[in-house]
Design a protein around this motif. Structure first.
Motif, PDB file in Angstrom:
ATOM      1  N   GLN A  52       0.834  -1.205   0.000  1.00  0.00           N
ATOM      2  CA  GLN A  52       0.000   0.000   0.000  1.00  0.00           C
ATOM      3  C   GLN A  52       0.868   1.254   0.000  1.00  0.00           C
ATOM      4  O   GLN A  52       1.755   1.409   0.840  1.00  0.00           O
ATOM      5  CB  GLN A  52      -0.916   0.012   1.225  1.00  0.00           C
ATOM      6  N   HIS A  89      -8.002   3.024   0.355  1.00  0.00           N
ATOM      7  CA  HIS A  89      -6.822   2.618  -0.413  1.00  0.00           C
ATOM      8  C   HIS A  89      -7.179   2.716  -1.884  1.00  0.00           C
ATOM      9  O   HIS A  89      -8.081   2.031  -2.368  1.00  0.00           O
ATOM     10  CB  HIS A  89      -6.406   1.191  -0.048  1.00  0.00           C
ATOM     11  N   GLY A 133      -5.895   7.766   3.724  1.00  0.00           N
ATOM     12  CA  GLY A 133      -5.556   6.517   3.074  1.00  0.00           C
ATOM     13  C   GLY A 133      -4.253   6.608   2.301  1.00  0.00           C
ATOM     14  O   GLY A 133      -3.366   7.393   2.635  1.00  0.00           O
ATOM     15  N   ALA A 143      -7.869  -3.202  -3.548  1.00  0.00           N
ATOM     16  CA  ALA A 143      -8.009  -1.761  -3.321  1.00  0.00           C
ATOM     17  C   ALA A 143      -9.489  -1.435  -3.176  1.00  0.00           C
ATOM     18  O   ALA A 143     -10.354  -2.201  -3.596  1.00  0.00           O
ATOM     19  CB  ALA A 143      -7.402  -0.962  -4.470  1.00  0.00           C
ATOM     20  N   THR A 176      -1.728   3.813  -4.149  1.00  0.00           N
ATOM     21  CA  THR A 176      -0.748   2.916  -4.754  1.00  0.00           C
ATOM     22  C   THR A 176      -0.791   3.159  -6.254  1.00  0.00           C
ATOM     23  O   THR A 176      -1.850   3.075  -6.869  1.00  0.00           O
ATOM     24  CB  THR A 176      -1.083   1.452  -4.439  1.00  0.00           C
ATOM     25  N   ARG A 199      -8.644   9.069  -1.398  1.00  0.00           N
ATOM     26  CA  ARG A 199      -7.603   8.869  -0.376  1.00  0.00           C
ATOM     27  C   ARG A 199      -7.917   9.635   0.893  1.00  0.00           C
ATOM     28  O   ARG A 199      -7.720   9.123   2.011  1.00  0.00           O
ATOM     29  CB  ARG A 199      -6.244   9.335  -0.919  1.00  0.00           C
TER      30      ARG A 199
END
Length: 440
Positions: free
Chosen positions: A159, A251, A305, A186, A308, A246
């Motif tokens: 992550q 995520h 969050g 996610a 990625t 986020r």
């Protein structure tokens, strides 16, 4: 009307400005328009509308300011713009994402591309927002499931990690990104399609992503026929959408295809604004634009969050030293190289494992898992060094015990890299151990 719907309607109404500064066109060049009367009212990056007498409205953006006037770059061709045409400055154009955007396709201005109504969210975001303050950001999180054995094991993803996907055209880059979109663990997936061919958008949504992939995705798209202003903005706007989710503690998986086209769009805008070309025609500001976009991803401030990110890069002739690839590689937490020779022999994804690396290792794996990863890399490296001799029939069995072991396990390891992972990381490592078991 529900409270959320009322807030979105109020946001729409708030965007309707009553007064805008007005200037006049006094010169039209090859793509740029010079405007008088706005020198003290316009700011760099402002959006503008040109009201022509013959062709209607043109959208444009302020790309340079001087005492003599304001320079605009039009969103399209400049045919039909004449001296004396009226120009309105609309101010900075942000984007206002909303949770209801999940499952939708939007353009870089937050307008729907799928033919259905789309309301703005209550909060407008600056598309060129600064990254979170370095001292307040969280650390990289735990390992995530990816849906692919090779990324569950040899190239783990955690992550908040940022990786690059380096590939030439037609090597399976888009297909791998779609596998990430459907398989990576996610909450939300945000996909930036920068400069894509127009005919491929619907195919990507309906065939490559499918209903399963779109159920948690937001696609921000700018096609190749659109102006460099719109194509460049696509990367910024998509990142702003990712930041929206986020900041809710989610995520987010961010996929950008591709950073190369983002950089090419910036080059067109910067050169039109008078910035001199530098390395291979890219202006000096290119490095900052790429790095600032990448820095906006990753772990958010404490209490939020993480984003990625997977940034794809088109590398002509597998040249990993070309400017965009070289700039981006230095800001990432790993890179994956897709090799045309591997694709041509029919193995997809065509990952060249020995040229790929995840900087989440060794922390992302246990000592036992790191031992398996190290053994696999050692055997693949031994096979790679001896491959020409093996293929030519010049290698004699027993000459090197490591090469002998590599020859025994190579078919199983090569097949392992191409396998999907329908189950968890632990099962992927079990399959890796099985593939290595023939080494002795």
């Amino acid at each position: 009307m529900a409270l959320g719907g009322l807030e979105m309607l109020q946001a729409e109404i708030a965007e309707v400005g009553a007064v805008h500064p007005v200037g006049r066109v006094f010169e039209v060049g090859q793509g740029t328009i010079s405007v008088s009367g706005l020198t003290t009212r316009a700011t760099l990056g402002d959006r503008a509308q040109i009201h022509t007498r013959a062709s209607g409205l043109f959208d444009a953006e302020v790309i340079a300011l001087s005492r003599g006037g304001v320079t605009l770059l039009a969103d399209g061709a400049v045919e039909g713009i004449a001296i004396g045409d009226r120009v309105e400055i609309l101010g900075q154009a942000g984007i206002a994402p909303d949770d209801s955007w999940v499952g939708r396709i939007v353009d870089p201005f937050g307008r729907p591309l799928d033919g259905r109504p789309l309301l703005r969210g209550p909060l407008e975001r600056n598309v060129r927002a600064a990254p979170p303050a370095a001292a307040t950001r969280g650390r990289l999180g735990g390992r995530v499931e990816t849906g692919l054995d090779v990324f569950n094991t040899l190239l783990p993803l955690v992550q908040g990690q940022r990786i690059g996907l380096f590939a030439g055209s037609g090597v399976g880059k888009s297909s791998l990104l779609a596998k990430f979109a459907k398989g990576v663990q996610a909450d939300v997936v945000v996909i930036a399609l920068i400069g894509e061919r127009g005919r491929e958008l619907r195919e990507f949504v309906e065939k490559t992503m499918g209903a399963e992939g779109m159920a948690r995705a937001v696609i921000v798209a700018a096609t190749s026929d659109q102006s460099p202003l719109v194509r460049r903005r696509c990367g910024w706007a998509a990142m702003s959408v990712a930041e929206h989710f986020r900041d809710q503690g989610k995520h987010v998986l961010f996929l950008a295809d591709s950073v190369t086209r983002f950089a090419e769009a910036h080059r067109e805008v910067a050169l039109a604004g008078g910035e001199p070309p530098s390395l291979r025609g890219y202006p000096p500001s290119t490095a900052h634009q790429i790095m600032s976009l990448a820095e906006r991803s990753g772990p958010g401030p404490e209490g939020t969050g993480a984003i990625t990110a997977v940034f794809s890069v088109l590398v002509a002739g597998s040249d990993m030293e070309e400017p965009v690839a070289d700039i981006l590689r230095g800001t990432l937490d790993g890179h994956v190289v897709l090799d045309r020779a591997i694709a041509e022999r029919g193995r997809f994804p065509a990952i060249d494992l020995l040229r790929s690396v995840s900087r989440s290792l060794p922390d992302a794996a246990s000592p036992a898992e790191n031992a398996l990863i190290s053994k696999a890399r050692k055997l693949l490296g031994a096979y790679d060094r001896a491959e020409m001799m093996i293929q030519a029939g010049l290698y004699a069995n027993g000459s090197d015990p490591v090469v002998d072991a590599a020859i025994r396990v190579w078919p199983a390891l090569d097949a392992f890299i191409a396998q999907d992972a329908p189950d968890r990381v632990a099962a992927s490592f079990s399959r890796l151990a099985k593939a290595l078991s023939g080494a002795g």
